[in-house]
Design a protein around this motif. Structure first.
Motif, PDB file in Angstrom:
ATOM      1  N   SER A  44       0.825  -1.203   0.000  1.00 47.03           N
ATOM      2  CA  SER A  44       0.000   0.000   0.000  1.00 47.03           C
ATOM      3  C   SER A  44       0.860   1.255   0.000  1.00 47.03           C
ATOM      4  O   SER A  44       0.560   2.229  -0.715  1.00 47.03           O
ATOM      5  N   ASP A  49      -2.130   6.543  -4.709  1.00 43.64           N
ATOM      6  CA  ASP A  49      -3.562   6.380  -4.433  1.00 43.64           C
ATOM      7  C   ASP A  49      -4.383   6.141  -5.697  1.00 43.64           C
ATOM      8  O   ASP A  49      -5.374   5.428  -5.661  1.00 43.64           O
ATOM      9  N   LYS A  64      -6.005   0.644  -6.438  1.00 43.95           N
ATOM     10  CA  LYS A  64      -5.181   0.323  -5.278  1.00 43.95           C
ATOM     11  C   LYS A  64      -5.975  -0.510  -4.277  1.00 43.95           C
ATOM     12  O   LYS A  64      -5.495  -1.539  -3.789  1.00 43.95           O
TER      13      LYS A  64
END
Length: 136
Positions: A44, A49, A64
């Motif tokens: 992550s 994003d 994502k």
């Protein structure tokens, strides 16, 4: 004197390009290390994003959030596996990687691309290029 200034400017620019490539290579190394252990937090952190991850063989484009959610399934598949990778080229802000996914019962050779900006992967695609890693 002008020639020295031009040479110095060219050297600084070349060093900047080499540093960016090294940083991209380190980021890609982190990507595969995190992928191998299904480290959702690290993955992550590596993804922008608004990233789009294209899985060519499956005809899927993931956000994502969708990619991170898919790690639950991936975690079982990657248990006991090894991932080897090498950077083939970096051109126009895109790094092309050849990766061997060596699972306990089979292996697969993939071509993967990564667009990187601000130390984040902004786009990625992957496609199988062989059903084994003999060509790695």
């Amino acid at each position: 004197m002008a020639c020295r200034s031009i040479a110095l400017a060219a050297a600084v620019q070349l060093f900047s390009v080499i540093s960016a490539r090294a940083d991209d290579g380190a980021l890609i190394g982190r990507w595969y290390a995190a992928l191998l252990v299904a480290d959702r937090t690290e993955l992550s952190d590596l993804l922008a994003d608004d990233v789009r991850i294209k899985l060519d063989d499956l005809g899927i484009v993931q956000t994502k959030q969708e990619f991170i959610a898919s790690i639950d399934d991936w975690e079982g598949a990657v248990a006991g596996a090894e991932i080897r990778h090498r950077i083939e080229k970096t051109e126009g802000g895109v790094t092309t990687v050849i990766a061997c996914y060596d699972f306990p019962n089979n292996d697969m050779l993939m071509q993967e691309t990564f667009a990187i900006a601000d130390n984040r992967i902004t786009a990625s695609s992957q496609a199988a290029i062989a059903e084994n890693c003999d060509g790695y």
